[in-house]
Structures are given as C-alpha cells and as structure tokens.
Design a protein around this motif. Sequence first.
Motif, PDB file in Angstrom:
ATOM      1  N   GLY A  84       0.847  -1.198   0.000  1.00 17.65           N
ATOM      2  CA  GLY A  84       0.000   0.000   0.000  1.00 17.65           C
ATOM      3  C   GLY A  84       0.878   1.242   0.000  1.00 17.65           C
ATOM      4  N   SER A  85       0.273   2.391  -0.316  1.00 21.11           N
ATOM      5  CA  SER A  85       1.140   3.577  -0.251  1.00 21.11           C
ATOM      6  C   SER A  85       1.264   4.083   1.176  1.00 21.11           C
ATOM      7  CB  SER A  85       0.708   4.666  -1.237  1.00 21.11           C
ATOM      8  OG  SER A  85      -0.564   5.124  -0.959  1.00 21.11           O
ATOM      9  N   ASP A  86       0.403   3.613   2.079  1.00 19.62           N
ATOM     10  CA  ASP A  86       0.621   3.952   3.494  1.00 19.62           C
ATOM     11  C   ASP A  86       2.014   3.505   3.934  1.00 19.62           C
ATOM     12  OD1 ASP A  86      -1.872   5.086   3.833  1.00 19.62           O
ATOM     13  OD2 ASP A  86      -2.803   3.250   4.569  1.00 19.62           O
ATOM     14  N   LEU A  89       4.649   5.893   2.685  1.00 25.44           N
ATOM     15  CA  LEU A  89       4.616   7.128   3.483  1.00 25.44           C
ATOM     16  C   LEU A  89       5.312   6.898   4.827  1.00 25.44           C
ATOM     17  CD1 LEU A  89       0.954   8.227   2.676  1.00 25.44           C
ATOM     18  CD2 LEU A  89       3.043   9.381   1.911  1.00 25.44           C
ATOM     19  N   TYR A 110      -4.559  14.247   4.394  1.00 32.68           N
ATOM     20  CA  TYR A 110      -4.689  12.840   4.752  1.00 32.68           C
ATOM     21  C   TYR A 110      -4.368  12.651   6.241  1.00 32.68           C
ATOM     22  CZ  TYR A 110      -4.032   7.768   4.153  1.00 32.68           C
ATOM     23  OH  TYR A 110      -4.111   6.404   4.237  1.00 32.68           O
ATOM     24  N   TYR A 113      -0.796  11.532   8.021  1.00 29.63           N
ATOM     25  CA  TYR A 113       0.446  12.309   8.173  1.00 29.63           C
ATOM     26  C   TYR A 113       0.728  12.666   9.652  1.00 29.63           C
ATOM     27  CZ  TYR A 113      -0.335  13.003   3.088  1.00 29.63           C
ATOM     28  OH  TYR A 113      -0.590  12.836   1.762  1.00 29.63           O
ATOM     29  N   ALA A 150      -0.476  16.041  -0.348  1.00 30.14           N
ATOM     30  CA  ALA A 150      -1.311  15.170  -1.175  1.00 30.14           C
ATOM     31  C   ALA A 150      -1.825  16.007  -2.343  1.00 30.14           C
ATOM     32  CB  ALA A 150      -2.482  14.620  -0.364  1.00 30.14           C
ATOM     33  N   ALA A 154      -6.844  15.414  -0.142  1.00 33.70           N
ATOM     34  CA  ALA A 154      -8.020  14.778   0.453  1.00 33.70           C
ATOM     35  C   ALA A 154      -8.231  15.433   1.824  1.00 33.70           C
ATOM     36  CB  ALA A 154      -7.773  13.287   0.617  1.00 33.70           C
ATOM     37  N   ASP A 180       2.084  13.053  -2.525  1.00 35.48           N
ATOM     38  CA  ASP A 180       1.249  11.858  -2.413  1.00 35.48           C
ATOM     39  C   ASP A 180       0.161  11.923  -3.490  1.00 35.48           C
ATOM     40  OD1 ASP A 180      -0.715  10.002  -1.729  1.00 35.48           O
ATOM     41  OD2 ASP A 180      -0.765  10.534   0.394  1.00 35.48           O
ATOM     42  N   ALA A 182      -2.153   9.715  -4.535  1.00 31.44           N
ATOM     43  CA  ALA A 182      -3.119   8.609  -4.445  1.00 31.44           C
ATOM     44  C   ALA A 182      -4.268   8.766  -5.445  1.00 31.44           C
ATOM     45  CB  ALA A 182      -3.669   8.500  -3.021  1.00 31.44           C
ATOM     46  N   TYR A 183      -4.599  10.022  -5.783  1.00 34.73           N
ATOM     47  CA  TYR A 183      -5.774  10.270  -6.632  1.00 34.73           C
ATOM     48  C   TYR A 183      -5.435  10.826  -8.011  1.00 34.73           C
ATOM     49  CZ  TYR A 183      -8.078   9.591  -2.197  1.00 34.73           C
ATOM     50  OH  TYR A 183      -8.508   9.045  -1.028  1.00 34.73           O
ATOM     51  N   THR A 206      -0.654   4.799  -5.629  1.00 33.25           N
ATOM     52  CA  THR A 206      -1.241   3.563  -5.104  1.00 33.25           C
ATOM     53  C   THR A 206      -2.089   2.849  -6.144  1.00 33.25           C
ATOM     54  OG1 THR A 206      -2.728   2.668  -3.409  1.00 33.25           O
ATOM     55  CG2 THR A 206      -3.209   4.888  -4.174  1.00 33.25           C
ATOM     56  N   SER A 208      -4.683   1.269  -4.992  1.00 34.62           N
ATOM     57  CA  SER A 208      -5.917   1.088  -4.212  1.00 34.62           C
ATOM     58  C   SER A 208      -7.129   1.729  -4.832  1.00 34.62           C
ATOM     59  CB  SER A 208      -5.737   1.672  -2.805  1.00 34.62           C
ATOM     60  OG  SER A 208      -4.826   0.919  -2.071  1.00 34.62           O
ATOM     61  N   LYS A 209      -6.949   2.889  -5.459  1.00 35.52           N
ATOM     62  CA  LYS A 209      -8.116   3.621  -5.928  1.00 35.52           C
ATOM     63  C   LYS A 209      -8.374   3.384  -7.413  1.00 35.52           C
ATOM     64  CE  LYS A 209      -7.612   5.641  -1.774  1.00 35.52           C
ATOM     65  NZ  LYS A 209      -6.597   6.251  -0.918  1.00 35.52           N
ATOM     66  N   ARG A 217      -3.322  -4.237  -1.417  1.00 40.06           N
ATOM     67  CA  ARG A 217      -2.286  -3.441  -0.765  1.00 40.06           C
ATOM     68  C   ARG A 217      -1.035  -3.307  -1.655  1.00 40.06           C
ATOM     69  NH1 ARG A 217      -4.183  -0.672   0.907  1.00 40.06           N
ATOM     70  NH2 ARG A 217      -2.751   0.072   2.515  1.00 40.06           N
ATOM     71  N   LEU A 218      -1.088  -2.365  -2.563  1.00 41.64           N
ATOM     72  CA  LEU A 218       0.067  -2.137  -3.422  1.00 41.64           C
ATOM     73  C   LEU A 218       0.237  -0.637  -3.677  1.00 41.64           C
ATOM     74  CD1 LEU A 218       2.336  -3.553  -5.019  1.00 41.64           C
ATOM     75  CD2 LEU A 218       0.822  -3.539  -7.021  1.00 41.64           C
TER      76      LEU A 218
HETATM   77  C1  LIG Z   1      -5.977   6.161   0.125  1.00 45.78           C
HETATM   78  C2  LIG Z   1      -4.833   7.096   0.365  1.00 45.78           C
HETATM   79  C3  LIG Z   1      -3.534   6.632   0.594  1.00 45.78           C
HETATM   80  C4  LIG Z   1      -3.161   5.230   0.885  1.00 45.78           C
HETATM   81  O1  LIG Z   1      -3.618   4.285   0.184  1.00 45.78           O
HETATM   82  P1  LIG Z   1      -3.069   2.794   0.284  1.00 45.78           P
HETATM   83  O2  LIG Z   1      -4.324   1.996   0.261  1.00 45.78           O
HETATM   84  O3  LIG Z   1      -2.287   2.618   1.548  1.00 45.78           O
HETATM   85  O4  LIG Z   1      -2.238   2.662  -0.919  1.00 45.78           O
HETATM   86  C5  LIG Z   1      -2.516   7.543   0.687  1.00 45.78           C
HETATM   87  N1  LIG Z   1      -2.748   8.853   0.608  1.00 45.78           N
HETATM   88  C6  LIG Z   1      -3.975   9.342   0.425  1.00 45.78           C
HETATM   89  C7  LIG Z   1      -4.168  10.815   0.352  1.00 45.78           C
HETATM   90  C8  LIG Z   1      -5.056   8.481   0.322  1.00 45.78           C
HETATM   91  O5  LIG Z   1      -6.279   8.958   0.191  1.00 45.78           O
END
Ligand SMILES: *Cc1c(COP(=O)(O)O)cnc(C)c1O
Length: 354
Positions: A84-86, A89, A110, A113, A150, A154, A180, A182-183, A206, A208-209, A217-218
């Motif tokens: 995951g990108s968590d 981070l 997010y 952080y 981000a 978000a 970041d 993610a979107y 990520t 994920s989205k 989880r990647l």
């Molecule tokens: C969803 C999200 C992530 C993390 O997503 P992972 O599921 O861990 O890859 C990271 N940053 C932001 C701003 C997010 O919304």
Amino acid sequence: MSRFFSEEFRTVTPYVPGEQPKDKKYIKLNTNESPFPPSPKAQAYAKQAAEGLQLYSDPECKALREAAAKRLGVDVDEIVFTNGSDEILNFAFMAFCDKKHGVAFPDISYGFYPVYANLYGIPALQVPLREDFSICADDYIGLNRTIVIANPNAPTGLALPLSEIERIVKGNPENVVVIDEAYVDFGGESAVKLIPKYDNLLVTQTFSKSRSMAGGRLGFAVGCKALIQDINTIRFSTNPFNVNAMTIAAGLGSLEDEEYFRDNCRAIIENRTWLTQQLRQMDFTVIDSMTNFVFAKHPKMGGKELYLKLKDNGILVRHFGGERLTPFVRITIGDAGQMQTLANTIGKILEESL
Ligand SMILES: *Cc1c(COP(=O)(O)O)cnc(C)c1O
C-alpha cells in the motif's frame, strides 16, 4: 494498555480508518474504494500466483518495477514498491524526517500524516489551507522541513497545478518534498515528470483507488536513485518481503491491462461530473474534485446529520469532525446505479427534513 508498552509510544493516537460495518449491506461510499472489480487479468495472475505461495515473494519486485518504469518513463532504479502507499509514506517519514527539523503538511489533508509524525516524535507544522481550501504554494517555501503534500488533496479533492508543485520542490532544495498522488489518475497532473530535474522529490502512488486493488495493498514511490536507495535501506531493515506474491502478480496484470484502467477512470470522472451537477441542483456547495470523491455541504443540513440519515438509508459516506470540515460529507464516486440511488436518497432526505 499493558504495563509493558514502550514509554515512547504511550501517547500515540492511531489512525482511524473509515468504518467497514458488517451489520447490513451498505452502498459503500466512505473509503474511496473503486466500485469496479480489479482487471480480469489482475485476478487471473493472482490466482496463478497462489499456486506458488510456498516460496517467498520477490523482494526486488523486479517484474513489477520494470512494467511500472516503462509506463512512467523512469528508470527501474527510480521505483520502489510497498504494501500500500501507506507503507511508503511510513518509510518516507522514517527515512527523511528528523526530530530536529520536523515536517510540514497542510492542516487539512490525509489523516495519516499527523499519525506518522506523532509515532516518530517528529515536530509537525500544519500549514492552514486558504479559506477556499486550496493550498498556497508560497506557504511552503523555505520552511527548512520535510514537506508532505497530497495532490490532489483529500478530503477536499482540489489539485494544485504542476507549476505550483515545482515551485515548492525548487524552493526547498535542502529538503525532501513528498507528493502523495493517491488520486492523480482521476484528472491531476503527475509530478513524476519532474523527477529527472530534482533530487529532493519523492512521488507516491497507489493501486488502491484507480486500479481497484485496495485489498491487495500495493503502492509505490518514484524518485531519484539515491532517495529510492534510502527507502530500500529502511525497507530491508524492516520487511524485505513487504509485497506478497499474489499482489505482485495482480499488480502486473493491472499494468498490462491499460484499457480497463482507462475505461474505469473515465467512468469515475463521468459519474463525478453527473453527481456534482445533481448535488448542485439540490443547493449543495460542491468543491471541484480531481479525485474519486466529492466534498459537499448543504446550507440547511450539517454533515453529521446527513451522514447519519444516509446511513439509516443504507448508504455510507464519510464525515469528519473539526470546525471547517463538519458542515461537509465526503462521498466516494461509485458506479452509475449507486450514484442514482444516492441522489434519489439525498433528495428524499432533504424533502422530509426541510
Ligand atoms: C488512500 C490514500 C492513501 C493510501 O492508500 P493505500 O491503500 O495505503 O495505498 C494515501 N494517501 C492518500 C491521500 C489516500 O487517500
């Protein structure tokens, strides 16, 4: 808390993920998951990989890095994959923040952080967003801290143009700037193309989205070779097999199915435009979103009340506390049917209550 819990972690407040209730079947629009399944190719590759689970996964994620490097136009040594990108981070906070200089990020962003900053005892400067929730790039010049932004942000959904991101990166040559993304696949401009120019830029993304793989989880980071080496030093000192074999395979399948990915992103953007229009017709203020969610408020109903009423009607959205966020709800963009049901339900709720 047990009496054995290490002194330094006793004051840590963990991240609270969006709720995943199991009491009934909800239309889930609260955690920015994709309404679409992963690419059939991703699913097939994962199934195939399951047959080899007796072996450790590839700690280099070589095939995946090669595919991603090709797609992004960077070198394989400029990418690292994580759980995951968590996790990326987390590694970035470990690798590039220190107690002396600290970190800076927007006050509304997010929620993870501040958790990482708190976990590692890193002083965090939370820079207020402007009144209209936009990020002011000038506020981030010369802070002498690691910066995390981000983009798109978000839960606001707003994106900064790449020129503003570049100003921040250029304005902090002695500090790492983490972007970041993610979107980013829902309409933002990626900072990956700046990487050849700046050795202090780390971009995270990520699966994920936009790639429908939240449960797989990647995530990954792109940056100059030296930054990626530092992340790998942390990664090999904690968990070298951080990405499991099924997820590596699924990720590869997803990257090989560019058309499916594009079609899904396009559908989300279409549904976002449609929902934004519908909400505005019902008097909502909707922030222009570059993500797979919208952030909206109604002049006559608070965010918490709307969240609770939607939940009663079987639809989950996200509500955040805090003075500036409490009037709003954050709604994940789903498929067309889900959006229609949501709009109808909100119409009904407003009619009944106002
Ligand atoms: C969803 C999200 C992530 C993390 O997503 P992972 O599921 O861990 O890859 C990271 N940053 C932001 C701003 C997010 O919304």
